[in-house]
Design a protein around this motif. Structure first.
Motif, PDB file in Angstrom:
ATOM      1  N   GLU A  26       0.767  -1.123  -0.110  1.00 37.82           N
ATOM      2  CA  GLU A  26       0.082   0.020   0.084  1.00 37.82           C
ATOM      3  C   GLU A  26       0.901   1.073   0.136  1.00 37.82           C
ATOM      4  O   GLU A  26       1.965   1.269   0.793  1.00 37.82           O
ATOM      5  N   VAL A  48      -6.336  -4.314   4.761  1.00 39.32           N
ATOM      6  CA  VAL A  48      -6.044  -3.341   3.626  1.00 39.32           C
ATOM      7  C   VAL A  48      -7.021  -3.080   2.461  1.00 39.32           C
ATOM      8  O   VAL A  48      -7.916  -4.057   2.599  1.00 39.32           O
ATOM      9  N   ALA A  78      -2.017  -2.440  -3.576  1.00 37.63           N
ATOM     10  CA  ALA A  78      -3.268  -1.930  -3.703  1.00 37.63           C
ATOM     11  C   ALA A  78      -3.313  -0.886  -4.753  1.00 37.63           C
ATOM     12  O   ALA A  78      -2.270  -0.477  -5.180  1.00 37.63           O
ATOM     13  N   SER A 100      -0.897   2.450  -5.206  1.00 40.68           N
ATOM     14  CA  SER A 100       0.282   2.014  -4.557  1.00 40.68           C
ATOM     15  C   SER A 100       1.453   1.948  -5.916  1.00 40.68           C
ATOM     16  O   SER A 100       1.267   2.073  -6.989  1.00 40.68           O
ATOM     17  N   GLN A 156      -7.896  -4.406  -3.855  1.00 33.45           N
ATOM     18  CA  GLN A 156      -7.547  -3.763  -5.171  1.00 33.45           C
ATOM     19  C   GLN A 156      -8.584  -4.165  -5.981  1.00 33.45           C
ATOM     20  O   GLN A 156      -9.299  -5.077  -5.716  1.00 33.45           O
TER      21      GLN A 156
END
Ligand SMILES: CCCC(=O)SCCNC(=O)CCNC(=O)[C@H](O)C(C)(C)COP(=O)(O)OP(=O)(O)OC[C@H]1O[C@@H](n2cnc3c(N)ncnc32)[C@H](O)[C@@H]1OP(=O)(O)O
Length: 266
Positions: free
Chosen positions: A158, A258, A178, A181, A261
């Protein structure tokens, strides 16, 4: 019997619970450092010097599921590695080496970013080339041992993975990025070569031509520009090993630690 156990593991045998344990034990025996006293390397000496640059920590969470989470934790410096964090990393790798039931490892950064590489204050303070070289040997040993752990590892990126942070992602089996990033080998901007072994590992991941482009041009790698087979991004096919890590990552992502994506399955 040993060969039989290895063969069963290579063939993906899951019927024997001892099968994986055998393979892990054998792999552990073959793991080791790149540099030792035969190269004039004395880890104790550099450990002491690195400890003079404190700050941040490397945290290891061992979960009952057998999945460990390693967090690079130095948010006030965008998770840059202080000297003491390098020593911490080595200790965490030792802990993982002796945790025989560990199946998977997620490497992540604290507070929404991955790692901005070596702490530039420490780099400047390590004022002679000999100590700089020893620091690099120390990190190469730690990251080689990390890569050789008999488990599946994934770098969950990330935010930014810069310099040594980009090198760290190459010490994992997979890189999961992610959205938003960036992985960037910024070394050339500072006239450095990747001192933590990242160049050699990158060649193995992306091939020499692509590695040259990424290193020589300090090209920004973003989720869409990093081909799926480099990152291990979710795809329906893939090898059994890729599918296992994807499942592992997906459950972690679903747990909400997190951002998911966009191209991961919902
Ligand atoms: C063999 C290993 C080779 C290496 O890893 S060399 C290091 C390579 N890494 C770098 O050059 C990254 C340098 N940092 C940056 O470019 C930027 O700080 C970065 C990460 C893009 C973030 O930019 P911004 O979001 O604008 O935030 P910022 O610059 O205000 O940073 C916040 C605070 O973090 C500090 N920081 C970031 N990266 C650092 C580093 N590597 N070493 C030491 N301190 C670092 C930065 O100085 C700032 O601190 P402060 O708030 O001014 O006290």
């Amino acid at each position: 019997m040993v060969l039989c156990a290895v063969r069963r593991q290579l063939l993906g045998c899951s019927s024997s619970s001892s099968c994986g344990a055998w393979a892990r034990m054998l792999q552990r025996q073959s793991s080791g450092c790149v540099y030792s006293s035969t190269h004039g390397f004395n880890p104790e000496e550099i450990r002491e010097k690195l400890q003079a640059f404190p700050g941040g920590s490397i945290d290891l969470l061992k979960q009952e599921s057998g999945v460990a989470v390693l967090t690079i934790n130095n948010p006030s410096r965008m998770n840059a590695f202080s000297g003491s964090m390098m020593v911490d990393l080595e200790e965490r790798v030792s802990q993982l080496e002796s945790w025989t039931d560990c199946k998977g490892l997620i490497v992540q950064g604290a507070a929404g970013t991955f790692c901005s590489g070596s702490d530039l204050n420490a780099v400047r303070a390590i004022s002679n080339p000999q100590d700089g070289m020893k620091m690099c040997m120390f990190m190469q040993n730690a990251l080689t041992r990390l890569l050789r752990l008999p488990l599946i590892s994934v770098a969950l990126v990330e935010g930014r993975a810069l310099g040594g942070g980009a090198e760290l992602t190459t010490a994992c089996d997979f890189r999961l990025m992610a959205s938003g990033s960036v992985i960037q080998f910024v070394h050339k901007h500072m006239g450095l070569v990747p001192g933590w072994g990242g160049a050699a590992r990158l060649v193995r991941i992306v091939g020499s031509q692509n590695a040259l482009k990424l290193l020589g041009g300090a090209v920004k790698v973003e989720p869409r520009s990093w081909p799926a087979d480099w990152t291990g991004r979710w795809s329906p096919g893939g090898t059994p090993r890729q599918r296992r890590v994807q499942t592992l990552c997906y459950s972690k992502l679903k747990a909400g630690s997190v951002n998911i994506q966009k191209d991961l399955p919902q």
